[in-house]
Scaffold this motif. Sequence first.
Motif: not given
Length: 261
Positions: A14-22, A33-37
């Motif tokens: 789930e954590t990997i999926r969340a990172r890919e989604l971001l 963009q800075p907050s998302v990064r």
Amino acid sequence: MNDLLIDVRAELIETIRARELLRERMPRDERLQPSVRQAGERLDQAINGINQLLGQFFTLRLQLTRLEMSRKRALVESLQEKRETIRLELQQLSKELQSTGGLLQRTLHRRKTQEQQSGLQTRIIHLAAELKSADVPISETDLTNWLDTIVDASLHPQAREFVRELLSQARTALYYLLNQYCMMQEHSARQIASNPFLQVDPQGAIRYVLKSEEFILLYFARKREQATAWLSNAALIRMEDLDELEKDLVHALRRSARLIG
């Protein structure tokens, strides 16, 4: 702790999926963009933290499993001479029993021959029980647990690099115990075939070697499905390690069948 692996791996996926989604949904607005990064970096840290914990767990579990397999192997080897002596005597008694079967049809002293035959059968039953008590129990549950330990450590990048020599030792121990498992089942099948009066299912025993290879193949088929889910399309694990281990185990199994054939 093995039961917790399902939850830990689910969290990792789930954590990997969340990172890919971001990464896929990076906003066009440069102010956001800075907050998302930053959120992505925190997810990277979480992923690395989980992988490090899994690496430590797989390493410790491999160390314990290697000790368990080494003790099991030492016990098998300590009883090897005793088992071989019993097997040789069983072979000789089986031959004598077969000769009395033919003699029984021809002799005029049937009662004496029947007594001799009964005595041989009693001795064979006693020796078969003694042989069984001298066998070191190795079950499919044992093999599955040992396989899980070796495969998980082999597939995990950090654990694999850290315990390369230990993995080699564990594989060698597993091959030996797998051979012993098959040889014990095959010897049991042969005893039953030679002495049908033994109270065991002969058809079930004779199929053991083939069932053992089937067990290995089914295990790795399931493991591939699980590993694909764990990876979540992330190129972190070399799946060829799984193929190599499967080939080695099947080869060891077939070599064992040839040695006792």
